[in-house]
Design a protein around this motif. Structure first.
Motif, PDB file in Angstrom:
ATOM      1  N   PRO A 164       5.955  18.550   7.306  1.00 52.04           N
ATOM      2  CA  PRO A 164       5.197  18.018   6.167  1.00 52.04           C
ATOM      3  C   PRO A 164       4.634  16.651   6.511  1.00 52.04           C
ATOM      4  O   PRO A 164       5.028  16.020   7.504  1.00 52.04           O
ATOM      5  CB  PRO A 164       6.269  17.897   5.079  1.00 52.04           C
ATOM      6  N   GLY A 165       3.719  16.161   5.696  1.00 48.36           N
ATOM      7  CA  GLY A 165       3.333  14.762   5.779  1.00 48.36           C
ATOM      8  C   GLY A 165       4.373  13.929   5.055  1.00 48.36           C
ATOM      9  O   GLY A 165       5.219  14.451   4.318  1.00 48.36           O
ATOM     10  N   VAL A 166       4.324  12.624   5.260  1.00 51.12           N
ATOM     11  CA  VAL A 166       5.304  11.728   4.639  1.00 51.12           C
ATOM     12  C   VAL A 166       4.563  10.669   3.822  1.00 51.12           C
ATOM     13  O   VAL A 166       3.559  10.122   4.265  1.00 51.12           O
ATOM     14  CB  VAL A 166       6.205  11.059   5.693  1.00 51.12           C
ATOM     15  N   ILE A 167       5.072  10.407   2.625  1.00 51.48           N
ATOM     16  CA  ILE A 167       4.511   9.387   1.748  1.00 51.48           C
ATOM     17  C   ILE A 167       5.204   8.064   2.037  1.00 51.48           C
ATOM     18  O   ILE A 167       6.442   7.984   2.039  1.00 51.48           O
ATOM     19  CB  ILE A 167       4.707   9.756   0.265  1.00 51.48           C
TER      20      ILE A 167
ATOM     21  N   GLY B 112       0.794  -1.218   0.000  1.00 51.36           N
ATOM     22  CA  GLY B 112       0.000   0.000   0.000  1.00 51.36           C
ATOM     23  C   GLY B 112       0.827   1.268   0.000  1.00 51.36           C
ATOM     24  O   GLY B 112       1.961   1.299   0.484  1.00 51.36           O
ATOM     25  N   VAL B 113       0.242   2.317  -0.588  1.00 47.91           N
ATOM     26  CA  VAL B 113       0.854   3.645  -0.635  1.00 47.91           C
ATOM     27  C   VAL B 113      -0.075   4.604   0.101  1.00 47.91           C
ATOM     28  O   VAL B 113      -1.276   4.651  -0.176  1.00 47.91           O
ATOM     29  CB  VAL B 113       1.060   4.113  -2.094  1.00 47.91           C
ATOM     30  N   PHE B 114       0.480   5.375   1.046  1.00 49.83           N
ATOM     31  CA  PHE B 114      -0.342   6.244   1.874  1.00 49.83           C
ATOM     32  C   PHE B 114       0.336   7.587   2.120  1.00 49.83           C
ATOM     33  O   PHE B 114       1.567   7.664   2.238  1.00 49.83           O
ATOM     34  CB  PHE B 114      -0.638   5.584   3.230  1.00 49.83           C
ATOM     35  N   LEU B 115      -0.480   8.618   2.200  1.00 47.83           N
ATOM     36  CA  LEU B 115      -0.006   9.947   2.597  1.00 47.83           C
ATOM     37  C   LEU B 115      -0.263  10.091   4.091  1.00 47.83           C
ATOM     38  O   LEU B 115      -1.373  10.389   4.516  1.00 47.83           O
ATOM     39  CB  LEU B 115      -0.756  11.040   1.828  1.00 47.83           C
ATOM     40  N   LEU B 116       0.764   9.877   4.903  1.00 44.38           N
ATOM     41  CA  LEU B 116       0.611   9.959   6.349  1.00 44.38           C
ATOM     42  C   LEU B 116       0.743  11.406   6.812  1.00 44.38           C
ATOM     43  O   LEU B 116       1.625  12.145   6.345  1.00 44.38           O
ATOM     44  CB  LEU B 116       1.663   9.099   7.052  1.00 44.38           C
ATOM     45  N   GLY B 117      -0.131  11.800   7.747  1.00 44.87           N
ATOM     46  CA  GLY B 117      -0.058  13.132   8.314  1.00 44.87           C
ATOM     47  C   GLY B 117       1.197  13.300   9.154  1.00 44.87           C
ATOM     48  O   GLY B 117       1.823  12.321   9.585  1.00 44.87           O
TER      49      GLY B 117
END
Length: 367
Positions: free
Chosen positions: A306-309, A270-275
């Protein structure tokens, strides 16, 4: 002694913290430890990434670890109040930072002072009350050793970290989504008032044990840093059912029941944009998560994280939102070239984030 690689540890955290799972908010395991609600997306987005939908009437928000607001199951709050309580007077003093100096100078034990503070808060907050109004009323009733002169406000008021640490012990929660925060009594919860300390916590909610549970393996120093607690207190209450392991050559402790997950974790997907404050980014071994020191500085600056991908448990870049009205742009910076599949998954996540924010995704821009 078993060796755990960086990749194994990140994959184990991904699995235990349930990134990408299907479910509902109240059955998300990380709620045993709390999900920090900081930033514009905060805990609701972190829970969404873990398959949950917020708002959920079964959840509540309280100031707890590091004085930060965290989401928990409402049904667990009585036990959480014990678990997040300091381990000792020294621990209480460490967690409230500068406020403890005045307690010491006045000859007041930190736990006694915090109990007095929580009692005063409980009396004041007999109905939903804005944080600022609670602080003003506390200023009127508390002795001088609780108060300080605040230059930005040009006023005298209590140390904020003190009443944040005392709030749940006073039986108070935060009304979700309020800014400035609204503080209110928790229905059916009797104040702890620091009568029971974190040493009385049940295993499921014990904050030291849960750090090992959700972060895989750690040292007492790393756990103490996470909790803002003294290392000696953390060492004194270290779980007995641990196994020593090495992580990239460093000796750490892991809960014995989780060693198999560490050494043979499920393959992360999975790929996620984490806060910026997602639990996966709250780790204190930042140099392990982000080995490149230059990149590490950009992820945890003093202001404006920033958020981290993440892709398959591995951080691959950063993201920042730019909202204009109902339009949302996502600016991304990838550290290495990614496949078309990963790029497509990033855009899909950006679309979900825009919908989550009630906006329309305008574009995903690479910096």
């Amino acid at each position: 002694m078993q060796a755990v690689t960086r990749q194994q540890l990140l994959a184990a955290r991904w699995h235990v913290q349930q990134a990408g799972r299907d479910g509902k908010a109240s059955d998300c395991d990380i709620l045993d430890y709390g999900v920090q609600d900081s930033g514009p997306d905060g805990a609701p987005w972190a829970l969404r990434i873990r398959g949950a939908v917020v708002p959920d009437e079964n959840l509540a928000v309280a100031w707890t670890i590091r004085g930060a607001p965290h989401y928990y199951r409402r049904s667990d709050l009585t036990e959480i109040a014990v678990a997040v309580c300091p381990l000792s007077s020294a621990d209480a003093g460490k967690r409230i930072f500068d406020a403890n100096k005045q307690f010491k100078e006045s000859g007041v034990d930190s736990l006694v002072a915090m109990s007095e503070l929580s009692t005063a808060m409980r009396t004041i907050v007999d109905r939903p009350t804005p944080k600022g109004e609670m602080s003003r009323q506390l200023t009127d009733v508390l002795p001088d050793h609780f108060l300080r002169f605040c230059k930005p406000c040009n006023a005298i008021h209590p140390y904020e970290i003190s009443f944040r640490i005392a709030a749940l012990q006073a039986g108070l929660e935060l009304r979700a989504g309020t800014s400035p925060p609204i503080v209110q009594r928790i229905k059916g919860l009797q104040p702890n008032n620091f009568r029971r300390l974190g040493t009385d916590a049940t295993a499921r909610f014990d904050v030291i044990r849960n750090h090992l549970r959700f972060y895989g393996a750690a040292t007492p120093k790393q756990v103490a840093s996470f909790l803002d607690a003294p290392v000696q207190d953390v060492k004194a209450h270290w779980p007995s059912d641990v196994t020593p392991v090495t992580v990239e050559g460093e000796t750490r402790s892991a809960l014995t029941e989780y060693v198999d997950v560490l050494t043979d974790p499920p393959k992360p997907t999975g790929v996620f944009l984490l806060g910026p404050y997602d639990p996966l980014l709250q780790t204190r071994d930042r140099d392990l998560l982000i080995p490149d020191a230059r990149i590490r500085k950009t992820i945890w600056p003093a202001l404006g994280r920033p958020g981290v991908i993440f892709s398959n448990a591995e951080p691959i870049g950063t993201w920042r939102p730019a909202k204009a009205g109902k339009k949302l742009n996502i600016n991304i910076e990838l550290w290495t070239r990614q496949t078309a599949a990963v790029s497509g998954a990033i855009k899909e996540q950006a679309q979900q984030l825009a919908e989550f924010r009630g906006a329309t995704l305008s574009e995903v821009r690479s910096e």
